[in-house]
Design a protein around this motif. Sequence first.
Motif, PDB file in Angstrom:
ATOM      1  N   SER A 133     -38.109 -22.683  66.946  1.00 33.09           N
ATOM      2  CA  SER A 133     -38.656 -21.337  67.065  1.00 33.09           C
ATOM      3  C   SER A 133     -37.539 -20.335  66.846  1.00 33.09           C
ATOM      4  CB  SER A 133     -39.263 -21.117  68.461  1.00 33.09           C
ATOM      5  OG  SER A 133     -40.308 -22.028  68.706  1.00 33.09           O
ATOM      6  N   LEU A 134     -37.811 -19.315  66.070  1.00 36.87           N
ATOM      7  CA  LEU A 134     -36.834 -18.264  65.816  1.00 36.87           C
ATOM      8  C   LEU A 134     -37.011 -17.149  66.842  1.00 36.87           C
ATOM      9  CD1 LEU A 134     -36.917 -18.028  61.917  1.00 36.87           C
ATOM     10  CD2 LEU A 134     -35.426 -19.404  63.382  1.00 36.87           C
ATOM     11  N   VAL A 135     -35.889 -16.601  67.289  1.00 43.58           N
ATOM     12  CA  VAL A 135     -35.875 -15.570  68.319  1.00 43.58           C
ATOM     13  C   VAL A 135     -35.327 -14.283  67.724  1.00 43.58           C
ATOM     14  CG1 VAL A 135     -34.993 -14.932  70.598  1.00 43.58           C
ATOM     15  CG2 VAL A 135     -35.509 -17.333  70.090  1.00 43.58           C
ATOM     16  N   GLY A 136     -36.007 -13.183  67.936  1.00 39.24           N
ATOM     17  CA  GLY A 136     -35.545 -11.902  67.418  1.00 39.24           C
ATOM     18  C   GLY A 136     -34.233 -11.463  68.061  1.00 39.24           C
ATOM     19  N   LEU A 137     -33.440 -10.724  67.311  1.00 37.90           N
ATOM     20  CA  LEU A 137     -32.139 -10.266  67.798  1.00 37.90           C
ATOM     21  C   LEU A 137     -32.072  -8.743  67.850  1.00 37.90           C
ATOM     22  CD1 LEU A 137     -29.685 -12.793  66.110  1.00 37.90           C
ATOM     23  CD2 LEU A 137     -29.867 -12.321  68.559  1.00 37.90           C
ATOM     24  N   SER A 138     -33.147  -8.126  68.292  1.00 31.53           N
ATOM     25  CA  SER A 138     -33.136  -6.665  68.418  1.00 31.53           C
ATOM     26  C   SER A 138     -32.549  -6.211  69.748  1.00 31.53           C
ATOM     27  CB  SER A 138     -34.557  -6.111  68.252  1.00 31.53           C
ATOM     28  OG  SER A 138     -35.428  -6.684  69.228  1.00 31.53           O
ATOM     29  N   ALA A 139     -32.457  -7.119  70.724  1.00 30.85           N
ATOM     30  CA  ALA A 139     -31.926  -6.770  72.042  1.00 30.85           C
ATOM     31  C   ALA A 139     -30.408  -6.895  72.056  1.00 30.85           C
ATOM     32  CB  ALA A 139     -32.530  -7.677  73.110  1.00 30.85           C
ATOM     33  N   ALA A 169     -32.078 -19.397  67.198  1.00 28.48           N
ATOM     34  CA  ALA A 169     -33.172 -20.366  67.213  1.00 28.48           C
ATOM     35  C   ALA A 169     -33.098 -21.259  68.442  1.00 28.48           C
ATOM     36  CB  ALA A 169     -33.147 -21.224  65.955  1.00 28.48           C
ATOM     37  N   ILE A 170     -34.274 -21.678  68.899  1.00 28.33           N
ATOM     38  CA  ILE A 170     -34.412 -22.712  69.923  1.00 28.33           C
ATOM     39  C   ILE A 170     -35.005 -23.930  69.235  1.00 28.33           C
ATOM     40  CG2 ILE A 170     -35.496 -23.379  72.102  1.00 28.33           C
ATOM     41  CD1 ILE A 170     -35.826 -20.392  72.721  1.00 28.33           C
ATOM     42  N   THR A 171     -34.341 -25.071  69.347  1.00 31.04           N
ATOM     43  CA  THR A 171     -34.806 -26.300  68.707  1.00 31.04           C
ATOM     44  C   THR A 171     -35.008 -27.384  69.759  1.00 31.04           C
ATOM     45  OG1 THR A 171     -33.599 -25.770  66.678  1.00 31.04           O
ATOM     46  CG2 THR A 171     -34.343 -28.038  66.942  1.00 31.04           C
ATOM     47  N   ILE A 172     -36.181 -27.991  69.753  1.00 29.92           N
ATOM     48  CA  ILE A 172     -36.474 -29.141  70.615  1.00 29.92           C
ATOM     49  C   ILE A 172     -36.550 -30.375  69.733  1.00 29.92           C
ATOM     50  CG2 ILE A 172     -38.156 -30.209  72.167  1.00 29.92           C
ATOM     51  CD1 ILE A 172     -38.977 -27.386  73.022  1.00 29.92           C
ATOM     52  N   GLU A 173     -35.813 -31.390  70.114  1.00 28.28           N
ATOM     53  CA  GLU A 173     -35.795 -32.641  69.361  1.00 28.28           C
ATOM     54  C   GLU A 173     -36.221 -33.766  70.302  1.00 28.28           C
ATOM     55  OE1 GLU A 173     -32.219 -35.198  67.663  1.00 28.28           O
ATOM     56  OE2 GLU A 173     -32.496 -33.343  66.493  1.00 28.28           O
ATOM     57  N   ASN A 174     -37.413 -34.308  70.077  1.00 27.81           N
ATOM     58  CA  ASN A 174     -37.950 -35.383  70.902  1.00 27.81           C
ATOM     59  C   ASN A 174     -37.992 -36.687  70.116  1.00 27.81           C
ATOM     60  OD1 ASN A 174     -38.410 -33.898  73.263  1.00 27.81           O
ATOM     61  ND2 ASN A 174     -40.400 -33.174  72.538  1.00 27.81           N
ATOM     62  N   PRO A 175     -37.914 -37.821  70.788  1.00 24.13           N
ATOM     63  CA  PRO A 175     -37.971 -39.108  70.078  1.00 24.13           C
ATOM     64  C   PRO A 175     -39.293 -39.257  69.325  1.00 24.13           C
ATOM     65  CG  PRO A 175     -37.262 -39.414  72.352  1.00 24.13           C
ATOM     66  CD  PRO A 175     -37.736 -37.999  72.246  1.00 24.13           C
ATOM     67  N   GLY A 176     -39.205 -39.783  68.110  1.00 20.53           N
ATOM     68  CA  GLY A 176     -40.399 -40.067  67.328  1.00 20.53           C
ATOM     69  C   GLY A 176     -40.750 -41.541  67.388  1.00 20.53           C
ATOM     70  N   GLU A 206     -28.582  -7.998  74.755  1.00 28.01           N
ATOM     71  CA  GLU A 206     -28.154  -9.136  75.569  1.00 28.01           C
ATOM     72  C   GLU A 206     -28.968 -10.375  75.220  1.00 28.01           C
ATOM     73  OE1 GLU A 206     -25.836  -9.249  77.986  1.00 28.01           O
ATOM     74  OE2 GLU A 206     -25.310  -7.127  78.205  1.00 28.01           O
ATOM     75  N   LEU A 207     -28.355 -11.548  75.404  1.00 23.57           N
ATOM     76  CA  LEU A 207     -29.025 -12.798  75.102  1.00 23.57           C
ATOM     77  C   LEU A 207     -30.246 -12.999  75.994  1.00 23.57           C
ATOM     78  CD1 LEU A 207     -28.757 -15.314  73.265  1.00 23.57           C
ATOM     79  CD2 LEU A 207     -27.507 -16.421  75.134  1.00 23.57           C
ATOM     80  N   ASP A 208     -30.133 -12.696  77.293  1.00 21.26           N
ATOM     81  CA  ASP A 208     -31.284 -12.891  78.174  1.00 21.26           C
ATOM     82  C   ASP A 208     -32.434 -11.959  77.805  1.00 21.26           C
ATOM     83  OD1 ASP A 208     -29.977 -10.605  79.136  1.00 21.26           O
ATOM     84  OD2 ASP A 208     -29.405 -11.540  81.040  1.00 21.26           O
ATOM     85  N   GLU A 209     -32.133 -10.758  77.353  1.00 30.06           N
ATOM     86  CA  GLU A 209     -33.186  -9.840  76.925  1.00 30.06           C
ATOM     87  C   GLU A 209     -33.900 -10.370  75.684  1.00 30.06           C
ATOM     88  OE1 GLU A 209     -31.096  -6.231  76.268  1.00 30.06           O
ATOM     89  OE2 GLU A 209     -30.928  -5.719  78.393  1.00 30.06           O
ATOM     90  N   ALA A 210     -33.132 -10.949  74.757  1.00 26.51           N
ATOM     91  CA  ALA A 210     -33.728 -11.499  73.537  1.00 26.51           C
ATOM     92  C   ALA A 210     -34.680 -12.647  73.869  1.00 26.51           C
ATOM     93  CB  ALA A 210     -32.627 -11.980  72.585  1.00 26.51           C
ATOM     94  N   PHE A 211     -34.256 -13.555  74.760  1.00 25.53           N
ATOM     95  CA  PHE A 211     -35.115 -14.674  75.143  1.00 25.53           C
ATOM     96  C   PHE A 211     -36.315 -14.203  75.971  1.00 25.53           C
ATOM     97  CE2 PHE A 211     -31.231 -17.523  74.664  1.00 25.53           C
ATOM     98  CZ  PHE A 211     -31.701 -18.098  73.496  1.00 25.53           C
ATOM     99  N   GLU A 212     -36.112 -13.218  76.803  1.00 20.49           N
ATOM    100  CA  GLU A 212     -37.213 -12.681  77.614  1.00 20.49           C
ATOM    101  C   GLU A 212     -38.307 -12.131  76.703  1.00 20.49           C
ATOM    102  OE1 GLU A 212     -37.136  -8.956  80.407  1.00 20.49           O
ATOM    103  OE2 GLU A 212     -36.270 -10.633  81.526  1.00 20.49           O
TER     104      GLU A 212
END
Length: 297
Positions: free
Chosen positions: A133-139, A115-122, A141-147
């Motif tokens: 956001s959840l990222v698939g793990l079918s790749a 997962a990628i999590t963004i936490e901004n001040p409220g 390599e990590l860079d391939e998954a994010f790409e």
Amino acid sequence: MTAQSDSLIRFLLPDAGVRGVHVRLHATWQKILSHAVYPDNAAELLGQASVASALFTGHTKVDGRLSIQLRSNTDLRALFAECTAAGTLRGIAQLADGGDAPRDLSTLGEGALLAITIENPGLDPREPQRYQSLVGLSAAELDEAFEDYFQQSEQLPTRLLLAADRNGASGLLLQKLPGDEGDDDGWVRTSALFETLGKAELLATPAEDLLHRLFHEEKPVLVGDKPLSFACSCSRERVAAMLESLGEEEARAAAEDTGAVEVRCEFCGQEYHFPLTEFGILFHGAEGNAPAPERLQ
């Protein structure tokens, strides 16, 4: 362009209609590594995730912090890397005893989560705004998954390369600008240049030299740079707030054998000591303590 070792650089290739971010870590990465002993695969993966967290703050508007989290039921229990808007990083990996991270992330199994999590001040400082956001793990390599994630979520052609060893960590992100920016074959051209870059060269080459080698004919334009460094957001006040959230009964049980609660931050190694003699003030007379966080931060 800056030759600073630990830095984030944002640039444009105007004729091609492409934007990019480059990150290079040395001292910051050494500091992250210094707080635990990791086997080779886990160290490499943590380095790549640390670079990715910084890269994405240069790609996405982040006013607070952006983190990358990976959890699984394998020997790689958890991985966490975080970069703040101010350019400070921290990271950690948790492994089963004697275990290591896999070379192929697709072997983590169906229970794995990236997962990628963004936490901004409220509006209320005690209630930050979180976007995950959840990222698939079918790749593999990590860079391939994010790409794959960026191409699917933002529907913009994206290239990403991450590299790390025990000496340093680096990353390069390219993305086509939205709309009709750039000439017709700009993305094809820059993507072909990107393909000539390997992980070893990415690790070994300073940003200025690398961008010149790859894109000098595209006339890259620097649009921003930022120094990066290690920092941890833990504090005695935050740990005290965490103990308050646990409750006095549980805290006293934890202190029963030694007469104190000892807490060590796994990110930076800082140790906090709370003797039983301070529990009265901590639980009944404290004023001005930080709001209790959901987790040790």
